[in-house]
Design a protein around this motif. Structure first.
Motif, PDB file in Angstrom:
ATOM      1  N   UNK A 100       0.856  -1.181   0.000  1.00 53.01           N
ATOM      2  CA  UNK A 100       0.000   0.000   0.000  1.00 53.01           C
ATOM      3  C   UNK A 100       0.895   1.235   0.000  1.00 53.01           C
ATOM      4  N   UNK A 101       0.731   2.055  -1.038  1.00 59.15           N
ATOM      5  CA  UNK A 101       1.579   3.230  -1.226  1.00 59.15           C
ATOM      6  C   UNK A 101       1.256   4.328  -0.210  1.00 59.15           C
ATOM      7  N   UNK A 102       2.213   5.211  -0.027  1.00 57.39           N
ATOM      8  CA  UNK A 102       1.988   6.437   0.732  1.00 57.39           C
ATOM      9  C   UNK A 102       0.818   7.228   0.125  1.00 57.39           C
ATOM     10  N   UNK A 332       3.689   1.774   2.954  1.00 64.96           N
ATOM     11  CA  UNK A 332       4.831   2.658   2.733  1.00 64.96           C
ATOM     12  C   UNK A 332       4.776   3.939   3.561  1.00 64.96           C
ATOM     13  N   UNK A 333       3.562   4.395   3.885  1.00 62.34           N
ATOM     14  CA  UNK A 333       3.424   5.783   4.325  1.00 62.34           C
ATOM     15  C   UNK A 333       3.506   6.008   5.823  1.00 62.34           C
ATOM     16  N   UNK A 334       3.216   7.238   6.207  1.00 60.88           N
ATOM     17  CA  UNK A 334       3.153   7.627   7.612  1.00 60.88           C
ATOM     18  C   UNK A 334       1.717   7.423   8.086  1.00 60.88           C
ATOM     19  N   UNK A 335       1.503   7.421   9.407  1.00 62.25           N
ATOM     20  CA  UNK A 335       0.130   7.204   9.888  1.00 62.25           C
ATOM     21  C   UNK A 335      -0.866   8.241   9.354  1.00 62.25           C
ATOM     22  N   UNK A 336      -0.383   9.428   8.994  1.00 58.19           N
ATOM     23  CA  UNK A 336      -1.332  10.432   8.498  1.00 58.19           C
ATOM     24  C   UNK A 336      -1.115  10.791   7.031  1.00 58.19           C
TER      25      UNK A 336
END
Ligand code: PRX
Length: 655
Positions: A100-102, A332-336
Motif C-alpha cells: 500500500x503506497x503512501x 509505505x506511508x506515515x500514519x497520516x
C-alpha cells in the motif's frame, strides 16, 4: 527494600482472558509451556522442522558461552524457505504482499510466484555485479517491495544484508557501511512521504565520499526525483534486472551462515553491528510468528506496521511471515499520509486480521481521537500486538477498546535486535493479559528478574531482566567485536544475558518491563522507573504523552523532571497552566507514591524521539540539568530539544 531493587509501585489489577472461541482454536494450547520446559532444546529442534532443510540438522545447541551455534550441521537457504517451497506446494498464486503506497489509492498485489521471480532476477543481477557469498551489502531503501526482494536475493546467494533505516543521515549510513565493510549499496532515488519525495540518493552520494570500497550502487526509481549520477558506479535497478532470467538455482548454506547485520538504534555510543545467522534465527521467527500471532494461513491478513529498517520489520514483515506463507499488508506511508484515518481505511479495505505496532504510534492515533477508528469497519481484526517500549495501561486499554472492540487479545511482546525474535509475551489463546505487562517468557525461553547480585527477586519486586539460557534467535555477536559483545551483555551477571532493561514481577509472578536501566532514577535512595511515572502521568485525562528523567538534585540525589504534552482545546491552551501542573504532580503522588511526585513539570508541544520512536531521555536529562546537548543526529526533529530547553526557563514549576 534494598538499593539494588527497583521499586515496583504502580498497581494494576485488570486482567483479560481470551474468549472461549479464540482459546479453543488457538495454535498454542496450555500444554505448550510444559512441553517446552521438559526439554527446551528438544522443543526448539521440533520447531526447526517448520523450515525446509537441504540436510536436516542432527545437532541442536553447541554452547561456548557467550557464543552459540544452533542446528549447525543443517544446510538451508533462507530465500527458499520464504518462497520456493510455497510455490512448489502449489501456493504460487497466494498473495504475499498487498503493498500500500503512501499515496492513497495506489497499491500493488504481489503473489508468492511473482515475488520468487523478482528475487530470482535480483539474485542473478547481484551475482553478475560481483556479489558473492559472505559479502556485505548495505540496503538503504524505503518501504517498497524492492526492499524485500533485495533482502531475499542477498540471502539467496549467501551474502549478508545490512539494512540501514532510510531515515538515517549520510553520516550514520557511512559509519555503518564502514563498520562492516559493505562493498555494495542498494538504494532508491527518494522515499515518498505524505505525497512528496524525500531524497535518499543524495545521502548515499555523501556517505560514499568516505567509503572508498563501495564500487557499486543499485538505485530503485521510486519517485523519479532528479538525482546525481556517478557513471560506472551507479546502476538503475530496472536496467540490471531487465536482462536477467527469472529462474535461479539456489545453493544451500550451513545453518550458521550469517544472514544479516542490524545496527542497534542506540541513543548512546557507537552503534553495534548485531549479526544473526540463518537456521536458528529463522526457527525463532517461524515459531514465534506461528504461536504468538496465531497464524492462520488461509484467512490471515497480517499487518506489521513497522519499518523494514528495524529488526521488527526483518523478523515480522519479512522472515517470520514469509516462512509461514502468510499474506500481509506492507504500508509505505506515515500514519497520516492522506489523512489521520489512513490506518483505519487500510484495515477496512484489506480486511486486516492481525495488527502489530509500537506504543508510540498507538498514542499518536489515540491523540487524534476515538471518532476516527469508530468511523471505519475494523471488525476483521482478531488480534493486536505491540512492541518497542513499555506500553502504558491507558494506551493498552484504548487499543483494546477502540481498535480491538474489546474483542481481540493483545500481545505485548518484549524483545530486542539482539534477541532476533520475541522473548516475553502473552500467548493469545492462553494468557489472561494485563494492560501494560509482557507477562511470561515464550515457551523454550528462560528469563529471570534479578537483583544487583544476580539473585532472583521475589514476586512484587523489581530488578534487571536477564535471559538465563541460550535461544536459537540470539545474536551471534557484534560484528567484528567479540570483546564488546562479552562486555556489553555477558559480564554484568556472569552466565546470563543482560538485556539492559528493568523489570518487575507482580504478585502473580508476571513480568512487567520498566524501561532501560540507564533510565532508572534514584530519588532519596529509592530506585524508581521512569516508565511507571510516565504511565501515571499519561493516566491523567489531560495528558497525551510524557517523558520523565532524573535530574541531579542537591537534596534528593536525583529529582524527577517530567516533560508533558497535553491534550488541549484551543481555548484551554490560552489559560494559565499552573493549576494543572500542580494537579498533575498530585496525581502522580496519588497514583504511585509521594516520592514519585515530579519536582518539575515542563509542558511541551512535542517530545524528542529517535527515528525508531524511542524518547531520547539522555537529551531530556541534559536539558533538565542545563547541560550542553549531546548528539542529536538520530532525532526526528532536532529543533524540539532547543524548544524544550527554552521552555525550561519559562514554564517550569519548581518547588
Ligand atoms: O527497552 C526494551 C524496548 O526496546 C528495546 C529493544 O529495542 P530494539 O533493539 O530497537 O528492538 C525493538 C523491537 C524489538 C528493549 O531493550 N522494548 C521492546 N519491546 C518492549 C520493550 N520495552 C517494553 N515492552 C516491550 N514490549
Amino acid at each position: 527494600m534494598t538499593e539494588a531493587k527497583l521499586e515496583a509501585l504502580l498497581k494494576e489489577s485488570r486482567s483479560f482472558p481470551p474468549s472461549a472461541a479464540f482459546a479453543a482454536n488457538a495454535n498454542a494450547q496450555p500444554s505448550i509451556y510444559a512441553e517446552a520446559a521438559a526439554d527446551p532444546q528438544a522443543w526448539w529442534r521440533t520447531q526447526a522442522d517448520r523450515l525446509t532443510w537441504e540436510h536436516a540438522p542432527t545437532t541442536t545447541l553447541e554452547w561456548d558461552l557467550p557464543f552459540a551455534k544452533w542446528f549447525s550441521d543443517g544446510t538451508i537457504n533462507a530465500s527458499v524457505n520464504c518462497l520456493d517451497r510455497h510455490v512448489a506446494a502449489g501456493k504460487g498464486d497466494k498473495v504475499a504482499y498487498y503493498w500500500v503506497s503512501d499515496i492513497e489509492g495506489e497499491s500493488r498485489t504481489i503473489t508468492y510466484r511473482e515475488l520468487l521471480a523478482m528475487v530470482a532476477k535480483a539474485a542473478n543481477a547481484f551475482t553478475e555485479l560481483g556479489v558473492k557469498r559472505g559479502d556485505r551489502v548495505a540496503v538503504y531503501l524505503p518501504m517498497i517491495p524492492e526492499t524485500v526482494v533485495t533482502m531475499l536475493a542477498i540471502a539467496r546467494i549467501g551474502a549478508i544484508h545490512s539494512v540501514v533505516f532510510a531515515g538515517f543521515s549520510a553520516d550514520a549510513l557511512s559509519s555503518r557501511i564502514l563498520d562492516s565493510d559493505c562493498q555494495y549499496v542498494v538504494t532508491a532515488d527518494a522515499a515518498m512521504r505524505r505525497g512528496t519525495p524525500s531524497p535518499l540518493k543524495p545521502a548515499v552520494d555523501e556517505a560514499l565520499q568516505s567509503c572508498p570500497n563501495v564500487k557499486t550502487v543499485v538505485v530503485v526509481k521510486r519517485t523519479g526525483a532528479d538525482i546525481n549520477w556517478v557513471e560506472g558506479r551507479d546502476h538503475w535497478w530496472d536496467d540490471v534486472m531487465a536482462p536477467q532470467s527469472d529462474q535461479h538455482t539456489p545453493e544451500f548454506f550451513p545453518a550458521e551462515q550469517t544472514l544479516l547485520i542490524m545496527y542497534t538504534s542506540g541513543t548512546t555510543a557507537k552503534p553495534k553491528g548485531i549479526f544473526h545467522t540463518t537456521g536458528g534465527y529463522l526457527t525463532h521467527c517461524a515459531a514465534t510468528y506461528h504461536y504468538i500471532f496465531d497464524h492462520k494461513v488461509d484467512t490471515d491478513i497480517m499487518w506489521t506496521a513497522a519499518d523494514i529498517g528495524w529488526i521488527t520489520g526483518h523478523s515480522y514483515i519479512v522472515y517470520g511471515p514469509l516462512v509461514a506463507g502468510a499474506t500481509q499488508v506492507m504500508y509505505e506511508g506515515l500514519p497520516d499520509s492522506g489523512g489521520r484515518d489512513r490506518w483505519w481505511k487500510i484495515i477496512e479495505e484489506f480486511k486486516v486480521t492481525k495488527l502489530y505496532t509500537a506504543p508510540t504510534t498507538i498514542r499518536t492515533l489515540m491523540k487524534w481521537g476515538d471518532d476516527l477508528p469508530a468511523s471505519h469497519d475494523l471488525s476483521s481484526l482478531v488480534l493486536l500486538g505491540t512492541v518497542g517500549e513499555p506500553i502504558n495501561p491507558e494506551a493498552w486499554m484504548w487499543y483494546r477498546k477502540n481498535v480491538g472492540r474489546d474483542n481481540c487479545p493483545i500481545v505485548d511482546t518484549w524483545w530486542q535486535t539482539e534477541t532476533g525474535g520475541i522473548m516475553v509475551t502473552p500467548l493469545p489463546g492462553i494468557t489472561a493479559t494485563k494492560p501494560g505487562a509482557a507477562m511470561t517468557p515464550f515457551p523454550g525461553i528462560s528469563v529471570d528478574v534479578v537483583d544487583n547480585e544476580g539473585h532472583s527477586v521475589g514476586n512484587g519486586e523489581g530488578g534487571y531482566l536477564v535471559v538465563t539460557a541460550p535461544w536459537p534467535g540470539m545474536t551471534r555477536g557484534i560484528y567484528g567485536d567479540p570483546e564488546r559483545f562479552k562486555a556489553t551483555y555477558w559480564e554484568r551477571f556472569p552466565g546470563m544475558y543482560f538485556a539492559g532493561d528493568g523489570a518487575k514481577r507482580d504478585p502473580d509472578g508476571d513480568i512487567w518491563l520498566l524501561g532501560r536501566i540507564d533510565d532508572v532514577m534514584n530519588i532519596s535512595g529509592h530506585r524508581l522507573s521512569t516508565t511507571e511515572v510516565e504511565h501515571a502521568l499519561v493516566g491523567h485525562p489531560m495528558v497525551a504523552e510524557a517523558a520523565v528523567v532524573g535530574a541531579s538534585d542537591e537534596t534528593t540525589g536525583q529529582a524527577i523532571v517530567a516533560f508533558v504534552t497535553l491534550k488541549l482545546s484551543a481555548e484551554q491552551a490560552t489559560q494559565d497552566q499552573a493549576p494543572l501542573i500542580e494537579e498533575l504532580r498530585q496525581h502522580v503522588a496519588k497514583t504511585i507514591s509521594p516520592i514519585a511526585k515530579p519536582r518539575q513539570i515542563i509542558l511541551t508541544p512535542d517530545l524528542p524521539k529517535t527515528r525508531s520512536g524511542k524518547i531520547m531521555r539522555r537529551l531530556l536529562r541534559d536539558v533538565a540539568e542545563h547541560r550542553t546537548l549531546g548528539d542529536v543526529t538520530t532525532l526526528t526533529d532536532p529543533t524540539v530539544v532547543n524548544m524544550i530547553a527554552g521552555l525550561l526557563e519559562t514554564n517550569g514549576s519548581e518547588d
